[in-house]
Design an enzyme around this catalytic site. Structure first.
Site, mmCIF file in Angstrom:
data_model
loop_
_atom_site.group_PDB
_atom_site.id
_atom_site.type_symbol
_atom_site.label_atom_id
_atom_site.label_comp_id
_atom_site.label_asym_id
_atom_site.label_seq_id
_atom_site.Cartn_x
_atom_site.Cartn_y
_atom_site.Cartn_z
ATOM 1 N N SER A 130 -1.421 -4.547 0.967
ATOM 2 C CA SER A 130 -1.421 -3.948 -0.366
ATOM 3 C C SER A 130 -0.115 -4.259 -1.085
ATOM 4 C CB SER A 130 -1.613 -2.433 -0.261
ATOM 5 O OG SER A 130 -2.864 -2.130 0.326
ATOM 6 N N ARG A 165 4.450 6.583 0.889
ATOM 7 C CA ARG A 165 5.035 5.265 1.160
ATOM 8 C C ARG A 165 6.557 5.305 0.966
ATOM 9 N NH1 ARG A 165 0.767 5.736 2.573
ATOM 10 N NH2 ARG A 165 -1.077 4.429 2.261
ATOM 11 N N GLU A 203 4.485 -2.062 -3.405
ATOM 12 C CA GLU A 203 4.600 -1.504 -2.059
ATOM 13 C C GLU A 203 5.357 -2.466 -1.158
ATOM 14 O OE1 GLU A 203 1.602 -0.092 1.528
ATOM 15 O OE2 GLU A 203 1.092 0.390 -0.543
#
Length: 330
Positions: free
Chosen positions: A222, A154, A318
């Site tokens: 998320s 990520r 995130e």
């Protein structure tokens, strides 16, 4: 002040000083950004405006898709403003296989390399050949290869050294014709005689079952990354929780599901102000209709502090949280 409520999927009441769209790479349309406080936005599926932003929000609307059928691969050049799931659907219809595991991930094509989006055993960096962008300070156009993007979990150069300095215009993908299907993750491992079409449909079914539709319940997917921890810490946790799931990253590191940690602390279904920890997927925080930016920050910080206290694990968001003057760190 233009409203941002409909420009990010968490749908918090918020606004900005100015809201503009970039539809091409004409330097004239970007010149004003060189001396302006701004935030670059795609479809707003990974950004939450927790306050009114005192600057210019620039929406990337650069469109287009070009394909080139070579001997062993399909090459795609895609505008950063294209919808990600629409791209995956188009690929499947044209038998350009490989990225089916990434179906139904919300957001734009330009956001994909920034976040190095991933799901069900695959990351988008596997298929990125290069990324094209404009340097906002000078207007110069650049193209960097995948190995220069510093892709990580990520993560990418676009979230670090180049954050706020460039506008991604196009992403170039390479899809091998001899496609390897990744079916080792979760429910995909149970597929009988898997095909790209089966993977695509299965992933969509799973995501629709587990994740709330942002058109009904505002959310940004998320909220936290799955933490990567040392195996020695995992061993300590296993003394109390022998059932903790984990995925080996290296000889010394493992990844554990943030959703499992949050669930074990009893947050699933809990409400703070106008924010709920989703009752089916605790990794997702949901706007139940009256959420404020303060609610989001308080709930996220509470979850992080409890996870740190119980498991000695530091969760990392995130999502990108934007306040009056830009990005906020929790």
């Amino acid at each position: 002040m233009p409203s941002l409520t409909d420009s990010h999927t968490f749908s918090l009441p918020s606004s900005c000083s100015f809201l503009i769209s970039v539809t091409d790479t004409n330097p004239i349309s970007l010149a004003a950004l060189r001396s302006t406080h701004f935030y670059l936005l795609g479809e707003g599926s990974n950004s939450i405006f927790v306050d009114d932003f005192e600057g210019v929000v620039v929406q990337n609307k650069i469109k287009g898709l070009e394909s080139d059928d070579l001997n062993d691969v399909i090459m795609l050049r895609v505008g950063a403003g294209e919808n990600w799931h629409d791209l995956i659907t188009t690929c499947l219809k044209n038998h350009w296989y490989g990225m089916e595991n990434l179906a139904l991930i919300p957001g734009s094509v330009g956001a994909a390399p920034i976040q190095n989006i991933g799901a069900y055993g695959l990351e988008v960096s596997t298929f990125i050949e290069s990324v094209e962008f404009i340097e906002l300070e000078t207007g110069a156009k650049h193209k960097i290869k995948s190995n220069e993007c510093r892709f990580g979990y990520r993560d990418s150069i676009f979230k670090n050294d180049l954050a706020g300095k460039v506008l991604i215009t196009h992403v170039n993908f390479v899809l091998p014709k001899s496609n390897y299907m990744e079916t080792s993750y979760g429910e995909l491992a149970n597929l009988n005689a898997p095909t790209p079409e089966k993977i695509f449909n299965t992933v969509i079914g799973i995501r629709r079952k587990k994740l709330p539709d942002p058109r009904q319940w505002g959310n940004a997917g998320s909220f936290f990354k799955n933490p990567i921890i040392d195996k020695s810490l995992l061993t300590q946790i296993q003394h109390e929780y022998p059932d903790i799931p984990f995925f080996c990253i290296s000889k010394t590191l493992v990844k554990v599901p943030a959703a499992w940690l949050i669930d074990k602390l009893g947050f699933k279904g809990k409400v703070l102000g106008g924010v709920q920890c989703h009752p089916h997927q605790p990794l997702v925080l949901v706007n139940i209709g009256s959420a404020t930016g303060k609610d989001v920050l308080e709930f996220a910080r509470l979850i992080m502090s409890r996870v740190k206290e119980k498991f000695n694990i530091e969760l990392e968001p995130e999502v990108r949280l934007i306040g009056r003057n830009g990005l906020i760190e929790l």
